[in-house]
Design a protein around this motif. Structure first.
Motif, PDB file in Angstrom:
ATOM      1  N   TYR A   1     -68.079  -9.169 -24.617  1.00 39.54           N
ATOM      2  CA  TYR A   1     -66.760 -10.459 -25.077  1.00 39.54           C
ATOM      3  C   TYR A   1     -65.876 -11.194 -23.910  1.00 39.54           C
ATOM      4  O   TYR A   1     -64.818 -10.115 -24.181  1.00 39.54           O
ATOM      5  CB  TYR A   1     -66.284 -10.841 -26.509  1.00 39.54           C
ATOM      6  CG  TYR A   1     -67.765  -9.893 -27.501  1.00 39.54           C
ATOM      7  CD1 TYR A   1     -68.357 -11.312 -27.932  1.00 39.54           C
ATOM      8  CD2 TYR A   1     -67.868  -9.017 -27.428  1.00 39.54           C
ATOM      9  CE1 TYR A   1     -69.764 -11.880 -29.579  1.00 39.54           C
ATOM     10  CE2 TYR A   1     -68.815  -8.699 -28.631  1.00 39.54           C
ATOM     11  CZ  TYR A   1     -69.317  -9.257 -29.307  1.00 39.54           C
ATOM     12  OH  TYR A   1     -69.930  -9.101 -30.453  1.00 39.54           O
ATOM     13  N   ALA A   2     -65.689 -12.072 -23.868  1.00 40.66           N
ATOM     14  CA  ALA A   2     -64.555 -12.613 -23.051  1.00 40.66           C
ATOM     15  C   ALA A   2     -63.796 -13.799 -24.250  1.00 40.66           C
ATOM     16  O   ALA A   2     -64.838 -14.604 -24.437  1.00 40.66           O
ATOM     17  CB  ALA A   2     -65.106 -13.187 -22.529  1.00 40.66           C
ATOM     18  N   LEU A   3     -63.302 -13.846 -24.015  1.00 38.06           N
ATOM     19  CA  LEU A   3     -62.103 -14.321 -25.330  1.00 38.06           C
ATOM     20  C   LEU A   3     -60.642 -14.708 -24.352  1.00 38.06           C
ATOM     21  O   LEU A   3     -59.840 -14.796 -23.695  1.00 38.06           O
ATOM     22  CB  LEU A   3     -61.608 -13.569 -26.267  1.00 38.06           C
ATOM     23  CG  LEU A   3     -61.881 -12.087 -26.848  1.00 38.06           C
ATOM     24  CD1 LEU A   3     -61.224 -11.516 -27.308  1.00 38.06           C
ATOM     25  CD2 LEU A   3     -63.420 -12.522 -27.439  1.00 38.06           C
ATOM     26  N   GLN A   4     -60.374 -16.617 -25.419  1.00 35.78           N
ATOM     27  CA  GLN A   4     -59.497 -17.043 -24.703  1.00 35.78           C
ATOM     28  C   GLN A   4     -58.465 -16.720 -26.110  1.00 35.78           C
ATOM     29  O   GLN A   4     -58.900 -17.887 -27.274  1.00 35.78           O
ATOM     30  CB  GLN A   4     -59.773 -18.187 -24.077  1.00 35.78           C
ATOM     31  CG  GLN A   4     -58.531 -19.275 -23.626  1.00 35.78           C
ATOM     32  CD  GLN A   4     -58.641 -20.449 -23.081  1.00 35.78           C
ATOM     33  OE1 GLN A   4     -59.701 -20.544 -23.469  1.00 35.78           O
ATOM     34  NE2 GLN A   4     -57.830 -21.229 -22.457  1.00 35.78           N
ATOM     35  N   LEU A   5     -56.663 -16.550 -26.351  1.00 34.64           N
ATOM     36  CA  LEU A   5     -56.901 -16.513 -27.282  1.00 34.64           C
ATOM     37  C   LEU A   5     -55.173 -16.797 -27.472  1.00 34.64           C
ATOM     38  O   LEU A   5     -54.555 -17.684 -28.899  1.00 34.64           O
ATOM     39  CB  LEU A   5     -56.537 -14.627 -27.039  1.00 34.64           C
ATOM     40  CG  LEU A   5     -57.325 -13.394 -26.998  1.00 34.64           C
ATOM     41  CD1 LEU A   5     -56.638 -12.436 -26.805  1.00 34.64           C
ATOM     42  CD2 LEU A   5     -57.898 -13.556 -28.443  1.00 34.64           C
ATOM     43  N   GLY A   6     -55.182 -18.076 -26.549  1.00 39.29           N
ATOM     44  CA  GLY A   6     -54.054 -18.505 -26.149  1.00 39.29           C
ATOM     45  C   GLY A   6     -54.118 -19.322 -25.434  1.00 39.29           C
ATOM     46  O   GLY A   6     -55.301 -19.577 -24.347  1.00 39.29           O
ATOM     47  N   PRO A   7     -53.474 -20.732 -24.907  1.00 42.21           N
ATOM     48  CA  PRO A   7     -53.789 -21.925 -23.381  1.00 42.21           C
ATOM     49  C   PRO A   7     -53.653 -20.120 -22.353  1.00 42.21           C
ATOM     50  O   PRO A   7     -54.173 -20.749 -21.154  1.00 42.21           O
ATOM     51  CB  PRO A   7     -52.017 -21.980 -23.909  1.00 42.21           C
ATOM     52  CG  PRO A   7     -51.416 -22.729 -25.298  1.00 42.21           C
ATOM     53  CD  PRO A   7     -52.504 -20.470 -25.558  1.00 42.21           C
ATOM     54  N   SER A   8     -52.599 -19.302 -22.004  1.00 41.31           N
ATOM     55  CA  SER A   8     -53.117 -18.501 -20.686  1.00 41.31           C
ATOM     56  C   SER A   8     -52.896 -16.753 -21.027  1.00 41.31           C
ATOM     57  O   SER A   8     -53.246 -16.323 -20.656  1.00 41.31           O
ATOM     58  CB  SER A   8     -51.807 -18.744 -19.912  1.00 41.31           C
ATOM     59  OG  SER A   8     -50.189 -17.916 -21.238  1.00 41.31           O
TER      60      SER A   8
END
Length: 97
Positions: free
Chosen positions: A41-48
Motif C-alpha cells: 500500500y502507498a499512502l498519503q497521510l498529509g500534504p507532504s
C-alpha cells in the motif's frame, strides 16, 4: 497468512510532493512483481507526508523486499525527495482479516 509487515514514513521536501506521489504510483508494478510481498500500500497521510505499508508471510520475504528494487530506488532518491531520512519500522501482525 501474513505475519510480518513494514511501515515506512516519508516526508517530502517542499515542492517535491508530486514527485513523491509519482514515485509511489510507479512503484506499484515493481511491488506486484515481488513474489514474497503479499500486499503493498502507498499512502498519503498529509500534504507532504507519505507512507508505504506492506505485508509478508515470512521474515525472508520481508528481508527480500528491504533489499529489492523499490528500496534501492527509494534510498537512491532520498536526499533529493525527502526532508529527512525515511523511517522504516518492522511490524509484527497480530490479526489480519
Amino acid at each position: 497468512m501474513e505475519k510480518f509487515a513494514l511501515l515506512a514514513r516519508l516526508e517530502a521536501k517542499p515542492g517535491k510532493e508530486t514527485e513523491v506521489l509519482n514515485f509511489l504510483k510507479n512503484a506499484l508494478p515493481i511491488a506486484a512483481a515481488e513474489p514474497d510481498t503479499d500486499r503493498w500500500y502507498a499512502l498519503q497521510l498529509g500534504p507532504s507526508t507519505f507512507g508505504i505499508f506492506d505485508t509478508f508471510a515470512t521474515e525472508e520475504g520481508r528481508n527480500a523486499h528491504l533489499t529489492g528494487e523499490i528500496a534501492k530506488a527509494l534510498m537512491a532518491q532520498a536526499s533529493e525527495l525527502f526532508s529527512k531520512d525515511p523511517i522504516i519500522e518492522h511490524v509484527e501482525l497480530i490479526a489480519v482479516k
